[in-house]
Design a protein around this motif. Structure first.
Motif, PDB file in Angstrom:
ATOM      1  N   MET A   1      48.345 -40.251 -15.948  1.00 33.91           N
ATOM      2  CA  MET A   1      48.969 -40.045 -14.647  1.00 33.91           C
ATOM      3  C   MET A   1      49.945 -38.888 -14.750  1.00 33.91           C
ATOM      4  O   MET A   1      50.690 -38.786 -15.708  1.00 33.91           O
ATOM      5  N   HIS A   2      49.953 -38.046 -13.722  1.00 34.36           N
ATOM      6  CA  HIS A   2      50.877 -36.919 -13.712  1.00 34.36           C
ATOM      7  C   HIS A   2      51.996 -37.242 -12.745  1.00 34.36           C
ATOM      8  O   HIS A   2      51.748 -37.516 -11.577  1.00 34.36           O
ATOM      9  N   PRO A   3      53.254 -37.237 -13.218  1.00 36.06           N
ATOM     10  CA  PRO A   3      54.375 -37.530 -12.310  1.00 36.06           C
ATOM     11  C   PRO A   3      54.381 -36.554 -11.167  1.00 36.06           C
ATOM     12  O   PRO A   3      54.089 -35.371 -11.318  1.00 36.06           O
ATOM     13  N   SER A   4      54.728 -37.049  -9.991  1.00 30.20           N
ATOM     14  CA  SER A   4      54.770 -36.195  -8.809  1.00 30.20           C
ATOM     15  C   SER A   4      56.014 -35.331  -8.853  1.00 30.20           C
ATOM     16  O   SER A   4      56.959 -35.606  -9.588  1.00 30.20           O
ATOM     17  N   PRO A   5      56.073 -34.231  -8.077  1.00 31.25           N
ATOM     18  CA  PRO A   5      57.246 -33.349  -8.070  1.00 31.25           C
ATOM     19  C   PRO A   5      58.491 -34.127  -7.716  1.00 31.25           C
ATOM     20  O   PRO A   5      58.459 -35.110  -6.992  1.00 31.25           O
ATOM     21  N   GLY A   6      59.612 -33.626  -8.189  1.00 30.00           N
ATOM     22  CA  GLY A   6      60.868 -34.310  -7.934  1.00 30.00           C
ATOM     23  C   GLY A   6      61.111 -35.457  -8.879  1.00 30.00           C
ATOM     24  O   GLY A   6      61.816 -36.390  -8.551  1.00 30.00           O
ATOM     25  N   THR A   7      60.456 -35.413 -10.058  1.00 31.30           N
ATOM     26  CA  THR A   7      60.608 -36.446 -11.103  1.00 31.30           C
ATOM     27  C   THR A   7      60.335 -37.830 -10.542  1.00 31.30           C
ATOM     28  O   THR A   7      61.135 -38.740 -10.656  1.00 31.30           O
ATOM     29  N   ARG A   8      59.157 -37.977  -9.906  1.00 31.86           N
ATOM     30  CA  ARG A   8      58.747 -39.306  -9.452  1.00 31.86           C
ATOM     31  C   ARG A   8      58.550 -40.220 -10.642  1.00 31.86           C
ATOM     32  O   ARG A   8      58.610 -41.425 -10.514  1.00 31.86           O
TER      33      ARG A   8
ATOM     34  N   GLN B   1      53.922 -54.103 -30.533  1.00 30.63           N
ATOM     35  CA  GLN B   1      53.905 -52.977 -29.607  1.00 30.63           C
ATOM     36  C   GLN B   1      52.985 -53.347 -28.442  1.00 30.63           C
ATOM     37  O   GLN B   1      51.820 -53.687 -28.645  1.00 30.63           O
ATOM     38  N   VAL B   2      53.506 -53.321 -27.205  1.00 33.12           N
ATOM     39  CA  VAL B   2      52.762 -53.766 -26.029  1.00 33.12           C
ATOM     40  C   VAL B   2      52.292 -52.525 -25.259  1.00 33.12           C
ATOM     41  O   VAL B   2      53.111 -51.808 -24.658  1.00 33.12           O
ATOM     42  N   PRO B   3      50.993 -52.225 -25.262  1.00 28.32           N
ATOM     43  CA  PRO B   3      50.522 -51.083 -24.485  1.00 28.32           C
ATOM     44  C   PRO B   3      50.531 -51.405 -22.998  1.00 28.32           C
ATOM     45  O   PRO B   3      50.256 -52.534 -22.587  1.00 28.32           O
ATOM     46  N   TRP B   4      50.876 -50.408 -22.199  1.00 29.45           N
ATOM     47  CA  TRP B   4      50.846 -50.619 -20.746  1.00 29.45           C
ATOM     48  C   TRP B   4      50.418 -49.345 -20.051  1.00 29.45           C
ATOM     49  O   TRP B   4      50.542 -48.244 -20.565  1.00 29.45           O
ATOM     50  N   SER B   5      49.878 -49.525 -18.841  1.00 26.28           N
ATOM     51  CA  SER B   5      49.496 -48.395 -17.995  1.00 26.28           C
ATOM     52  C   SER B   5      49.706 -48.784 -16.552  1.00 26.28           C
ATOM     53  O   SER B   5      49.770 -49.967 -16.216  1.00 26.28           O
ATOM     54  N   VAL B   6      49.873 -47.770 -15.718  1.00 25.90           N
ATOM     55  CA  VAL B   6      50.020 -48.017 -14.286  1.00 25.90           C
ATOM     56  C   VAL B   6      49.181 -46.999 -13.531  1.00 25.90           C
ATOM     57  O   VAL B   6      49.179 -45.816 -13.852  1.00 25.90           O
ATOM     58  N   ARG B   7      48.428 -47.495 -12.545  1.00 22.83           N
ATOM     59  CA  ARG B   7      47.601 -46.644 -11.684  1.00 22.83           C
ATOM     60  C   ARG B   7      48.188 -46.695 -10.281  1.00 22.83           C
ATOM     61  O   ARG B   7      48.423 -47.783  -9.730  1.00 22.83           O
ATOM     62  N   SER B   8      48.427 -45.528  -9.687  1.00 23.82           N
ATOM     63  CA  SER B   8      48.986 -45.468  -8.334  1.00 23.82           C
ATOM     64  C   SER B   8      48.438 -44.239  -7.638  1.00 23.82           C
ATOM     65  O   SER B   8      47.507 -43.582  -8.128  1.00 23.82           O
ATOM     66  N   ALA B   9      49.079 -43.880  -6.517  1.00 27.37           N
ATOM     67  CA  ALA B   9      48.562 -42.774  -5.705  1.00 27.37           C
ATOM     68  C   ALA B   9      48.594 -41.448  -6.451  1.00 27.37           C
ATOM     69  O   ALA B   9      47.757 -40.569  -6.218  1.00 27.37           O
ATOM     70  N   SER B  10      49.546 -41.301  -7.361  1.00 25.82           N
ATOM     71  CA  SER B  10      49.685 -40.015  -8.032  1.00 25.82           C
ATOM     72  C   SER B  10      48.924 -39.936  -9.351  1.00 25.82           C
ATOM     73  O   SER B  10      49.011 -38.945 -10.058  1.00 25.82           O
ATOM     74  N   GLY B  11      48.218 -40.994  -9.723  1.00 31.49           N
ATOM     75  CA  GLY B  11      47.423 -40.931 -10.942  1.00 31.49           C
ATOM     76  C   GLY B  11      47.653 -42.112 -11.851  1.00 31.49           C
ATOM     77  O   GLY B  11      48.046 -43.196 -11.407  1.00 31.49           O
ATOM     78  N   VAL B  12      47.433 -41.896 -13.176  1.00 29.25           N
ATOM     79  CA  VAL B  12      47.550 -42.966 -14.165  1.00 29.25           C
ATOM     80  C   VAL B  12      48.582 -42.536 -15.217  1.00 29.25           C
ATOM     81  O   VAL B  12      48.562 -41.400 -15.697  1.00 29.25           O
TER      82      VAL B  12
ATOM     83  N   ASP C   1      55.302 -45.292  -7.012  1.00 34.17           N
ATOM     84  CA  ASP C   1      54.796 -44.527  -5.880  1.00 34.17           C
ATOM     85  C   ASP C   1      54.735 -45.437  -4.662  1.00 34.17           C
ATOM     86  O   ASP C   1      54.494 -46.651  -4.788  1.00 34.17           O
ATOM     87  N   PRO C   2      54.924 -44.903  -3.450  1.00 29.18           N
ATOM     88  CA  PRO C   2      54.746 -45.740  -2.256  1.00 29.18           C
ATOM     89  C   PRO C   2      53.339 -46.335  -2.228  1.00 29.18           C
ATOM     90  O   PRO C   2      52.367 -45.674  -2.597  1.00 29.18           O
ATOM     91  N   GLY C   3      53.252 -47.588  -1.817  1.00 32.36           N
ATOM     92  CA  GLY C   3      51.965 -48.265  -1.753  1.00 32.36           C
ATOM     93  C   GLY C   3      51.720 -49.107  -2.993  1.00 32.36           C
ATOM     94  O   GLY C   3      52.648 -49.610  -3.631  1.00 32.36           O
ATOM     95  N   LEU C   4      50.450 -49.266  -3.351  1.00 32.49           N
ATOM     96  CA  LEU C   4      50.056 -50.169  -4.422  1.00 32.49           C
ATOM     97  C   LEU C   4      50.169 -49.498  -5.781  1.00 32.49           C
ATOM     98  O   LEU C   4      49.688 -48.381  -5.988  1.00 32.49           O
ATOM     99  N   ASN C   5      50.830 -50.183  -6.732  1.00 30.86           N
ATOM    100  CA  ASN C   5      50.943 -49.748  -8.122  1.00 30.86           C
ATOM    101  C   ASN C   5      50.332 -50.852  -8.985  1.00 30.86           C
ATOM    102  O   ASN C   5      50.821 -51.982  -8.998  1.00 30.86           O
ATOM    103  N   GLU C   6      49.262 -50.535  -9.731  1.00 33.55           N
ATOM    104  CA  GLU C   6      48.529 -51.529 -10.502  1.00 33.55           C
ATOM    105  C   GLU C   6      48.812 -51.334 -11.992  1.00 33.55           C
ATOM    106  O   GLU C   6      48.465 -50.307 -12.564  1.00 33.55           O
ATOM    107  N   PHE C   7      49.459 -52.337 -12.604  1.00 43.49           N
ATOM    108  CA  PHE C   7      49.826 -52.283 -14.014  1.00 43.49           C
ATOM    109  C   PHE C   7      48.821 -53.068 -14.845  1.00 43.49           C
ATOM    110  O   PHE C   7      48.310 -54.118 -14.404  1.00 43.49           O
TER     111      PHE C   7
END
Length: 937
Positions: free
Chosen positions: A1-8, A66-77, A97-103
């Motif tokens: 996932m690529h952070p959105s501008p403005g250090t999202r 060590q607990v691996p984690w990921s999040v998928r949202s509007a701006s990527g993974v 991100d606004p809306g659904l964030n899936e971890f």
């Protein structure tokens, strides 16, 4: 996932620094990856809605892992990991991100919706509730080092903040003394999530569902207590402790009266169950699903206390006590309402109607009647003395001529409930009685209470009808001659004219049978008052008539022969030949046992011999014929077909070329009085039709069923002759009987069958020589349109030897091929058991077996349309696929067995099942087993 501008998103380095946890206590432990089931998420919970874009996720895993984690949202993974340290806890801080964030955290899934107001949350998502507003304050409840609960665990740790006390002033005992508290409440975590929940009270499940985990018998249905279904158990019960029985919020009936109006007011005089300890619950089960939430049906529920009420009185007819009693009413009225009970009026309608109503009735029926006593009516007859002093009341005695009034005699003159006059009496009083002069008829002294032996001698004192009859030379009516005036007249009172003992037909009918109404007959209006035609006391003519018929009849009726040159002969014999002057069948008050019986005395129609039915109009002859002789031939008001069209629609309307028989009139085919079948035909249907038409089935060994005896099954006798009188065109006409051959959803019609059934059934519609009236039998008939699939084939599908119809439906079927069965595969599966119910099916099967297999030729193995991999590669593109089908490349991995090949390629079916399998990818065995068979890994 690529952070959105403005250090999202925070930079990964900082994120990892935050995810380290609560200290460096476990830094020396060598990190390891977590295993399946080792990760749990404490807060938030799956399906949460949050209002802030920053989110802290708190979880637990084995210390040092060590607990691996990921999040998928509007701006990527975005992917990273967190380490579990102090207290086996780990933290993840992330910007949403606004809306659904899936971890995905270890093997745990977490979905969080950040609500910034721009869209609605998904269905089922709710705001997350966190214990004390901040789940990170672990030390409020847990020991800092051991993470064990403080205060000895439940319930002490919770009671440090949450106070549970009694709200019952009469019971201030501690909550810990109650069974519910000890069994359920004391284990707080059994009902509540200690950290976070979507429920406002951190409940583990919705309220009623949670309660049923301990109380499974408390089910909810459409018949349940509405408050239980809508608000749950907590609507009535305090889930922790109230101090009242069963932890109710209030005592009964006060709690019930928050919603229900019944049973309120002064407790004295209420139905005892309403004021006893169990109150409403004595009769009602608040958790039940019976009508009215009653603990048992009626009358069994009531009989638990009132054992004997069903043995007498209304018990055998009114099994539901609540038809009369209000169980929430007052006992001083027998649980009945004020005034005349509406429940009594349901059966005893009209008892309170009248200008004068008995005052006792205003107090209710029970003032005189005991509805549970067998002798209720008898008791009521003698109950007048309860209110009226029949012996000592001088005014009452004077009104009754000073005569003694025996108990039970009141109802002879007085109605029990209401009267139409201004006094409670049954009718008008005979003038001497109305003036209190009983002695005029009875004499004075002791004689006034003696029954008069010869009442006519007293009647003659005022009435001179006998003298009038003698002077007129008339005969006396038998009761008059015998001095029996009271046989017809009541000497004291009556609501009828002339003080008759009842309506005239009723009084006269006691001696004269003709005045009594017979079944199916109606009374002649003149016979409602017999004296309109007859002299009541006598007369000179027969039957004391004022004049003789027909002159007497013409006093009211117009002369039916006026203006007629040739009236009906029966008219010359007089009105009473056909008409009954007292009662008869309408119209005309006709004589006999049926409306047409008078006509049948002279006329032999209708004929109702075997097989014939009556024309509905012929039930009353006067529907078509004038009985007095008006009209044309046969006294008809008009002639057929005009007469027929007064009731029937014109069958020729809108028909360009009507059946020629219609030109000859309705009576060519139909009988006006009685006939065969529902159309009242003059002959049985087939015999009638063959009177004009040649027999179309003659000479055929096989006859189409309608052609045997039911021509109208296909032909409309009033239809268009240019279309052979058919009811509709084929195939619609044929499908009226042969509906099983009609097209259906997913089963379109075979084109020849959709066009015309006669395309194949040439010998129909009347008969033929071959089965189903086919000129040839399949497959020869089929090959007139279809190419022969056998031509040029080396080997044929064995099913072809049994004929086309083994697989194909000649009328309708699944595409392609109009196949029999529910879908395109059904005929194949009748013989080939290739599907055994495994979960993964080859998608090609949805298009039918014939996508891969030739249903007619068997030249290739398994009747495949193309050999080897060529068939599979027609749908599956393996360009760039990681797994090769090239034998040369596969030689680098020599396996334990030889692999089936197709020239220079491995066969697809070496790994994949062509029809179904247990695993995705249609592998013939589990993938790890299958690969090991060839690859030494």
């Amino acid at each position: 996932m690529h952070p959105s501008p403005g250090t999202r998103r925070r930079p990964i380095g900082k994120l990892r620094a935050l995810a380290v946890g609560l200290g460096l206590l476990g830094a020396a432990i060598l990190p390891r990856s977590v295993g399946a089931g080792e990760v749990s998420i404490i807060a938030p919970v799956d399906g949460s809605v949050v209002k802030e874009d920053s989110l802290l996720i708190l979880g637990a895993a084995p210390r040092g892992s060590q607990v691996p984690w990921s999040v998928r949202s509007a701006s990527g993974v975005l992917e990273d990991s967190a380490r579990a340290d102090w207290g086996d806890l780990f933290e993840i801080f992330v910007l949403l991100d606004p809306g659904l964030n899936e971890f995905q955290i270890g093997d745990r899934r977490l979905r969080v919706f950040y609500d910034d107001g721009s869209r609605e949350p998904p269905e089922g998502f709710r705001p997350v509730r966190v214990h004390a507003g901040d789940v990170s304050r672990c030390s409020d409840c847990h020991d800092r080092l051991s993470m064990e609960l403080l205060e000895g665990g439940y319930p002490g740790v919770c009671l440090a903040c949450h106070v549970v006390v009694s709200v019952n002033p009469a019971n201030q005992g501690p909550a810990t003394d109650t069974p519910h508290f000890r069994k359920a409440v004391a284990r707080c975590g059994r009902c509540h999530e200690p950290h976070a929940s979507l429920d406002p009270k951190l409940l583990r499940r919705p309220g009623p569902e949670l309660c049923r985990s301990c109380h499974p018998e408390r089910t909810v249905s459409d018949a349940s207590h509405p408050v239980l279904a809508e608000e749950g158990c907590s609507a009535c019960h305090d889930s922790h402790y109230s101090g009242y029985p069963n932890d109710l919020h209030k005592p009964q009936p006060e709690l019930c009266q928050d919603c229900h109006d019944q049973g309120g007011g002064d407790a004295e005089g209420l139905h005892p169950p309403l004021v006893e300890e169990r109150s409403c619950s004595t009769c009602h089960d608040p958790h039940g699903d019976q009508p009215g939430l009653l603990r048992s049906g009626l009358p069994d529920l009531c009989l638990g206390c009132h054992e004997t009420v069903m043995d007498q009185g209304h018990g055998d007819t009114l099994a539901e006590c609540t038809r009369c009693h209000d169980p929430h009413g007052r006992t001083d009225r027998g649980l009945l309402g004020d005034g005349v009970s509406p429940r009594c009026l349901e059966c005893h309608e009209g008892i309170d109607r009248g200008e004068t109503v008995h005052p006792a009735l205003q107090e209710g029926c029970q003032a005189c009647h005991d509805p549970h006593a067998d002798d209720s009516v008898e008791q009521a007859r003698v109950s007048c003395g309860k209110c009226h002093d029949l012996q000592g009341d001088e005014e009452l005695g004077a009104l009754h001529g000073g005569l003694s009034i025996p108990a039970g005699a009141c109802l002879r003159c007085h109605p029990a409930h209401a009267a139409d006059g201004d006094r409670l009496v049954r009718g008008r009083l005979h003038p001497p009685l109305a003036k209190g002069k009983c002695t005029v008829c009875h004499g004075g002294g002791a004689d006034r209470s003696i029954r008069i032996e010869n009442p006519a001698t007293r009647c003659r004192m005022c009435h001179s009808f006998e003298k009038d009859l003698r002077e007129a030379g008339a005969r006396e009516h038998d009761p008059v001659a015998g001095g029996e005036c009271t046989a017809c007249h009541d000497p004291h009172m009556s609501s009828e004219p002339a003080f008759l003992r009842g309506p005239q037909p009723e009084v006269c009918g006691r001696c004269h049978d003709e005045a009594r109404l017979g079944p199916g007959r109606e009374r002649h209006p003149a016979a409602e008052t017999c004296t309109d035609c007859h002299g009541a006391h006598g007369g000179r003519g027969p039957a004391f008539l004022a004049s003789q018929p027909p002159e007497l009849c013409l006093d009211c009726h117009d002369d039916p022969t006026e203006g007629l040159e040739s009236p009906h002969p029966a008219v010359e014999e007089g009105c009473l030949v056909c008409h009954d002057p007292h009662q008869g069948f309408r119209p005309g008050y006709l004589k006999g046992d049926t409306p047409r019986a008078a006509c049948q005395e002279c006329h032999d129609v209708p004929d109702l011999s075997e097989g014939r039915t009556l024309h509905s109009a012929a039930d009353t002859c006067t529907a078509c014929h004038d009985p007095h002789g008006r009209g044309g031939p046969r006294y008809l008001a008009s002639q057929p077909p005009d007469l027929c069209l007064e009731c029937h629609d014109d069958p020729a309307e809108g028909v360009e070329d009507p059946h020629p028989a219609l030109e000859e009139g309705c009576l060519v085919c139909h009988s006006p009085h009685s006939g065969f079948g529902g159309a009242n035909l003059v002959k049985p249907q087939r015999e009638l039709c063959l009177g004009c038409h040649d027999d179309p089935a003659e000479g055929f060994p096989r006859v189409h069923a309608p052609a045997r005896d039911r021509c109208s099954g296909c032909h409309d006798p009033h239809g268009d002759a240019s279309a052979a009188l058919l009811k509709e065109a084929r195939p619609g006409l044929c499908l009226g009987c042969h509906a099983v051959q009609a097209p259906a959803s997913g089963r379109p019609a075979h084109p020849p069958a959709a066009e015309d059934c006669a395309n194949c059934h040439e010998e129909a519609p009347h008969g033929g020589t071959s089965p189903r009236f086919l000129p040839k039998t399949p497959p020869e008939l089929c090959l007139e349109c279809h190419d022969d699939p056998r031509e040029g084939a080396q080997t044929l599908h064995p099913a072809l030897e049994e004929g086309c119809l083994v697989c194909h439906d000649p009328h309708r079927g699944a595409r392609p091929g109009f196949l029999r069965g529910a879908d395109a595969n059904a005929p194949c599966l009748d013989c080939h058991e290739v599907l055994t119910g495994k979960p993964v099916r080859h998608a090609a099967l949805d298009q039918g077996c014939t996508v891969c297999h030739d249903p007619h030729r068997a030249d290739a193995e398994h009747q495949l349309r193309r050999p080897g991999n060529a068939l599979c590669l027609g749908c599956h593109d393996l360009t760039g696929h990681a797994h090769t089908v090239d034998v040369a490349r596969g030689e680098r991995f020599p396996g334990a067995r030889g692999f089936p090949t197709d020239g220079g390629q491995y066969l697809c079916t070496g790994c994949h099942a062509p029809h179904e399998a247990e695993d995705e990818g249609l592998f013939i065995r589990p993938r790890e087993v299958l690969c090991q068979e060839c690859h030494r890994i």
